[in-house]
Scaffold this motif. Structure first.
Motif, PDB file in Angstrom:
ATOM      1  N   GLU A  62      -4.157 -28.328   2.940  1.00 13.60           N
ATOM      2  CA  GLU A  62      -3.178 -29.383   3.175  1.00 13.60           C
ATOM      3  C   GLU A  62      -2.072 -29.340   2.124  1.00 13.60           C
ATOM      4  OE1 GLU A  62      -6.498 -29.930   3.028  1.00 13.60           O
ATOM      5  OE2 GLU A  62      -6.869 -30.243   5.155  1.00 13.60           O
ATOM      6  N   HIS A  63      -2.471 -29.076   0.875  1.00 14.65           N
ATOM      7  CA  HIS A  63      -1.480 -28.973  -0.211  1.00 14.65           C
ATOM      8  C   HIS A  63      -0.504 -27.834   0.066  1.00 14.65           C
ATOM      9  CE1 HIS A  63       0.293 -28.951  -4.188  1.00 14.65           C
ATOM     10  NE2 HIS A  63       0.014 -27.658  -4.275  1.00 14.65           N
ATOM     11  N   ILE A  64      -1.041 -26.681   0.471  1.00 14.79           N
ATOM     12  CA  ILE A  64      -0.186 -25.512   0.746  1.00 14.79           C
ATOM     13  C   ILE A  64       0.742 -25.814   1.917  1.00 14.79           C
ATOM     14  CG2 ILE A  64      -0.189 -23.129   1.613  1.00 14.79           C
ATOM     15  CD1 ILE A  64      -0.809 -23.391  -1.349  1.00 14.79           C
ATOM     16  N   LEU A  65       0.191 -26.381   2.978  1.00 18.16           N
ATOM     17  CA  LEU A  65       1.033 -26.683   4.144  1.00 18.16           C
ATOM     18  C   LEU A  65       2.139 -27.663   3.773  1.00 18.16           C
ATOM     19  CD1 LEU A  65      -1.658 -26.883   6.962  1.00 18.16           C
ATOM     20  CD2 LEU A  65       0.019 -25.054   6.564  1.00 18.16           C
ATOM     21  N   GLY A  66       1.820 -28.664   2.984  1.00 22.27           N
ATOM     22  CA  GLY A  66       2.829 -29.623   2.533  1.00 22.27           C
ATOM     23  C   GLY A  66       3.856 -28.960   1.632  1.00 22.27           C
ATOM     24  N   SER A  67       3.396 -28.071   0.754  1.00 22.51           N
ATOM     25  CA  SER A  67       4.306 -27.381  -0.166  1.00 22.51           C
ATOM     26  C   SER A  67       5.204 -26.405   0.584  1.00 22.51           C
ATOM     27  CB  SER A  67       3.505 -26.624  -1.225  1.00 22.51           C
ATOM     28  OG  SER A  67       2.749 -27.510  -2.004  1.00 22.51           O
ATOM     29  N   MET A  68       4.645 -25.764   1.589  1.00 29.60           N
ATOM     30  CA  MET A  68       5.419 -24.773   2.335  1.00 29.60           C
ATOM     31  C   MET A  68       6.570 -25.414   3.102  1.00 29.60           C
ATOM     32  SD  MET A  68       4.373 -21.764   1.633  1.00 29.60           S
ATOM     33  CE  MET A  68       4.005 -22.298  -0.030  1.00 29.60           C
ATOM     34  N   ALA A  69       6.442 -26.666   3.431  1.00 26.22           N
ATOM     35  CA  ALA A  69       7.541 -27.361   4.096  1.00 26.22           C
ATOM     36  C   ALA A  69       8.780 -27.343   3.202  1.00 26.22           C
ATOM     37  CB  ALA A  69       7.138 -28.793   4.441  1.00 26.22           C
ATOM     38  N   GLY A  70       8.561 -27.487   1.883  1.00 24.84           N
ATOM     39  CA  GLY A  70       9.682 -27.427   0.944  1.00 24.84           C
ATOM     40  C   GLY A  70      10.307 -26.048   0.901  1.00 24.84           C
ATOM     41  N   MET A  71       9.472 -25.001   0.878  1.00 26.09           N
ATOM     42  CA  MET A  71      10.010 -23.632   0.871  1.00 26.09           C
ATOM     43  C   MET A  71      10.727 -23.345   2.188  1.00 26.09           C
ATOM     44  SD  MET A  71      10.782 -20.773  -0.373  1.00 26.09           S
ATOM     45  CE  MET A  71      10.024 -20.728  -1.967  1.00 26.09           C
ATOM     46  N   ARG A  72      10.159 -23.795   3.287  1.00 26.96           N
ATOM     47  CA  ARG A  72      10.807 -23.604   4.590  1.00 26.96           C
ATOM     48  C   ARG A  72      12.209 -24.216   4.578  1.00 26.96           C
ATOM     49  NH1 ARG A  72       7.722 -26.570   7.635  1.00 26.96           N
ATOM     50  NH2 ARG A  72       6.032 -25.085   7.587  1.00 26.96           N
ATOM     51  N   GLN A  73      12.315 -25.397   3.988  1.00 26.64           N
ATOM     52  CA  GLN A  73      13.618 -26.072   3.921  1.00 26.64           C
ATOM     53  C   GLN A  73      14.599 -25.280   3.069  1.00 26.64           C
ATOM     54  OE1 GLN A  73      14.408 -28.864   5.753  1.00 26.64           O
ATOM     55  NE2 GLN A  73      16.445 -28.166   5.176  1.00 26.64           N
ATOM     56  N   ILE A  74      14.125 -24.730   1.929  1.00 23.65           N
ATOM     57  CA  ILE A  74      14.987 -23.915   1.074  1.00 23.65           C
ATOM     58  C   ILE A  74      15.501 -22.706   1.851  1.00 23.65           C
ATOM     59  CG2 ILE A  74      14.998 -22.377  -0.943  1.00 23.65           C
ATOM     60  CD1 ILE A  74      12.986 -24.382  -2.239  1.00 23.65           C
ATOM     61  N   LEU A  75      14.609 -22.044   2.574  1.00 27.09           N
ATOM     62  CA  LEU A  75      15.009 -20.857   3.340  1.00 27.09           C
ATOM     63  C   LEU A  75      15.967 -21.221   4.474  1.00 27.09           C
ATOM     64  CD1 LEU A  75      11.586 -19.000   3.472  1.00 27.09           C
ATOM     65  CD2 LEU A  75      13.579 -18.436   2.067  1.00 27.09           C
ATOM     66  N   GLN A  76      15.676 -22.316   5.165  1.00 26.86           N
ATOM     67  CA  GLN A  76      16.547 -22.714   6.270  1.00 26.86           C
ATOM     68  C   GLN A  76      17.925 -23.140   5.772  1.00 26.86           C
ATOM     69  OE1 GLN A  76      14.081 -25.612   8.271  1.00 26.86           O
ATOM     70  NE2 GLN A  76      13.189 -24.055   9.610  1.00 26.86           N
ATOM     71  N   ASP A  77      17.981 -23.755   4.594  1.00 23.95           N
ATOM     72  CA  ASP A  77      19.274 -24.159   4.032  1.00 23.95           C
ATOM     73  C   ASP A  77      20.159 -22.949   3.739  1.00 23.95           C
ATOM     74  OD1 ASP A  77      18.540 -26.790   4.181  1.00 23.95           O
ATOM     75  OD2 ASP A  77      18.134 -27.023   2.033  1.00 23.95           O
ATOM     76  N   GLY A  78      19.539 -21.819   3.453  1.00 26.42           N
ATOM     77  CA  GLY A  78      20.306 -20.614   3.117  1.00 26.42           C
ATOM     78  C   GLY A  78      20.622 -19.731   4.308  1.00 26.42           C
ATOM     79  N   GLN A  79      20.173 -20.113   5.484  1.00 27.89           N
ATOM     80  CA  GLN A  79      20.412 -19.284   6.658  1.00 27.89           C
ATOM     81  C   GLN A  79      21.880 -19.295   7.059  1.00 27.89           C
ATOM     82  OE1 GLN A  79      17.719 -20.823   9.623  1.00 27.89           O
ATOM     83  NE2 GLN A  79      16.184 -19.282   9.139  1.00 27.89           N
TER      84      GLN A  79
END
Length: 107
Positions: A35-52
């Motif tokens: 659950e921690h990883i899935l929650g944390s990955m949402a932040g990384m996903r947002q960082i990557l999507q912001d740079g698209q």
């Protein structure tokens, strides 16, 4: 990703907020780890999507080929290279019918 321009402003703060690298790579059997990883990955996903960025163009030189055709061509090429490396094949390779094939191999 530490060598990207986003490291200082986005990625390093995200890692710290997530609890540091140990929390992202630590004990996978720990309760709540997934659950921690899935929650944390949402932040990384947002960082990557912001740079698209939208692609200006797209080109695929093998779009007309199937995966089976590509694999077969690779196997044929490997076998042909084996023949080219075999000194015993030298006489056979002199046949005029093989001239186009040898020309392709040379290019």
């Amino acid at each position: 990703m530490q060598h990207t321009t986003e490291w200082d402003t986005k990625i390093a703060p995200w890692i710290e907020k997530s609890g540091g690298l140990e929390s992202l790579t630590g004990d996978k059997t720990r309760e709540g780890f997934e659950e921690h990883i899935l929650g944390s990955m949402a932040g990384m996903r947002q960082i990557l999507q912001d740079g698209q960025q939208k692609a200006a163009a797209y080109w695929n030189p093998v779009s007309s080929l199937t995966m089976s055709e590509i694999i077969k061509a690779d196997r044929i090429n490997a076998a042909f290279q084996e023949v080219l490396d075999d000194p015993a094949a030298e006489e056979a390779l002199q046949h005029p019918a093989l001239k186009p094939l040898l020309a392709q191999a040379a290019s």
